[in-house]
Design an enzyme around this catalytic site. Structure first.
Site, PDB file in Angstrom:
ATOM      1  N   ARG A 158       0.827  -1.197   0.000  1.00 55.29           N
ATOM      2  CA  ARG A 158       0.000   0.000   0.000  1.00 55.29           C
ATOM      3  C   ARG A 158       0.866   1.253   0.000  1.00 55.29           C
ATOM      4  NH1 ARG A 158      -0.780   4.737   2.563  1.00 55.29           N
ATOM      5  NH2 ARG A 158      -0.533   3.711   4.578  1.00 55.29           N
ATOM      6  N   ASP A 159       1.450   1.594   1.122  1.00 53.55           N
ATOM      7  CA  ASP A 159       2.279   2.793   1.196  1.00 53.55           C
ATOM      8  C   ASP A 159       3.474   2.679   0.263  1.00 53.55           C
ATOM      9  OD1 ASP A 159       2.871   5.288   2.100  1.00 53.55           O
ATOM     10  OD2 ASP A 159       3.721   4.668   4.009  1.00 53.55           O
ATOM     11  N   HIS A 185       6.242   4.584  12.541  1.00 55.60           N
ATOM     12  CA  HIS A 185       6.215   4.559  11.078  1.00 55.60           C
ATOM     13  C   HIS A 185       7.246   5.580  10.589  1.00 55.60           C
ATOM     14  CE1 HIS A 185       3.844   4.193   7.173  1.00 55.60           C
ATOM     15  NE2 HIS A 185       4.585   5.267   6.943  1.00 55.60           N
ATOM     16  N   HIS A 231      10.089   7.004   7.784  1.00 48.62           N
ATOM     17  CA  HIS A 231      10.652   7.050   6.431  1.00 48.62           C
ATOM     18  C   HIS A 231      12.143   7.359   6.553  1.00 48.62           C
ATOM     19  CE1 HIS A 231       6.921   7.278   3.741  1.00 48.62           C
ATOM     20  NE2 HIS A 231       6.500   6.945   4.949  1.00 48.62           N
ATOM     21  N   CYS A 255       5.777   9.551  -0.468  1.00 51.36           N
ATOM     22  CA  CYS A 255       4.459  10.171  -0.353  1.00 51.36           C
ATOM     23  C   CYS A 255       4.268  11.166  -1.490  1.00 51.36           C
ATOM     24  CB  CYS A 255       4.302  10.879   0.991  1.00 51.36           C
ATOM     25  SG  CYS A 255       2.707  11.695   1.178  1.00 51.36           S
ATOM     26  N   ASN A 296       9.287   4.180   2.985  1.00 52.06           N
ATOM     27  CA  ASN A 296       9.396   3.679   4.343  1.00 52.06           C
ATOM     28  C   ASN A 296      10.750   3.007   4.527  1.00 52.06           C
ATOM     29  OD1 ASN A 296       6.591   3.793   5.732  1.00 52.06           O
ATOM     30  ND2 ASN A 296       6.156   3.060   3.666  1.00 52.06           N
TER      31      ASN A 296
END
Length: 311
Positions: free
Chosen positions: A13-14, A212, A214, A245, A254
């Site tokens: 997803r991300d 979370h 990055h 993003c 990430n």
């Protein structure tokens, strides 16, 4: 500190949402299957968002249906936890129809980022959560919460800790079972992480907090270690360091799952993941998205090849 951690896989997803090459549903299902074979227990498999704005997530319902078929056939364990991201009531309705048992909601700690990312203010985003939470309760669906830009915003700069604490409390009161504290643009440093999580633990039970991070500035592993030492045991990561993003200029993906696992295994901390299988996946995923991945361990493996001289 516990001698085990949980890694929530973000790659599907991300990770994929910022890739130019859109993967078809069969490839995404195969991606999930390989992650599970490597020991992954929690996978965010997609998002019910507008395909107009995030075309990479189109076909999420099909991916879920095919994955559920693999579960029914026994090819995938029933114990694997799949989740999807939902931005509003419409997305939640789609999630219910798909049969998933967990969804994730997301809010920003920066008004500018909220407007850029989901076209609404922070208060408006929380208003959107109300019907989502009501439907989740009715259908017995778990809800995870994300707070983005907790350390810095690409439009506003540093984000005040007080605002993050207030929003974390607000999300906790909604009834989410876990809150992922996000460094969306990879700007956090260890000092910030230690300071914020020490305060967060006083307003939200630490067992309900996740990290979370990055790796834009190469600080993600150090930040994860700092959070772990403060009692956080759940961390989001993305195979190969996939992602970024679309609404945060310059933000890379990430932290790479392989790099996180390598660090924790070196400390004697269990992740339940097979590092060799994750490393093998790196080249497979890179081929599918048509460019190399930024992961360090995924590129070079566990050890340097024999005969190589490290300078």
């Amino acid at each position: 500190m516990k001698k085990s951690v949980v890694i929530v896989e973000m790659g599907l997803r991300d990770g994929l949402q910022n890739e130019k090459n859109v993967l078809d549903s069969d490839t995404r299902v195969e991606f999930a299957k390989r992650l599970i074979e490597a020991g992954t227990k929690r996978v965010e498999i997609g998002a019910f968002v507008s395909a107009k704005w995030v075309p990479q997530m189109a076909g999420t319902a099909e991916v879920i249906a095919k994955t559920h078929s693999l579960v029914k056939s026994g090819a995938i364990s029933k114990k694997i936890e799949f989740s999807v991201l939902v931005p509003n009531e419409r997305g939640m309705q789609d999630a219910i129809e798909s049969g998933v048992k967990e969804v994730a909601i997301f809010a920003a700690c920066s008004e500018s980022f909220s407007l850029k990312n989901i076209n609404c203010t922070i208060d408006e985003s929380f208003k959107r959560f109300e019907p989502v939470m009501a439907l989740a309760k009715k259908h017995k669906i778990k809800v995870r919460g994300y707070l983005s830009t907790c350390f810095g915003c690409p439009f506003e700069g540093k984000v005040p800790e007080a605002r993050v604490l207030k929003l974390a409390q607000r999300m906790h009161k909604l009834g989410v079972y876990e809150i992922s504290i996000g460094d969306t643009i990879g700007v956090a440093d260890v000092g910030q992480v230690e300071s914020l999580f020490k305060k967060l633990k006083k307003v939200v039970p630490v067992k309900k907090l996740a990290g979370h991070f990055h790796d834009t500035r190469g600080q993600a592993l150090a930040n994860i270690l700092a959070a772990y030492k403060l009692g956080v045991n759940v961390f989001d990561a993305s195979l190969g360091g996939l992602g970024g993003c679309p609404y945060a200029p310059g933000a890379t993906g990430n932290v790479a799952t392989e790099d996180v696992v390598y660090m924790f295994h070196g400390m004697g901390v269990k992740t339940g993941l097979n590092l060799d299988k994750l490393i093998q996946m790196n080249s497979w995923v890179a081929e599918k998205i048509r460019h190399p991945l930024p992961a360090k361990v995924g590129k070079v493996g566990r050890l340097m090849p024999l005969g190589k001289v490290v300078r």
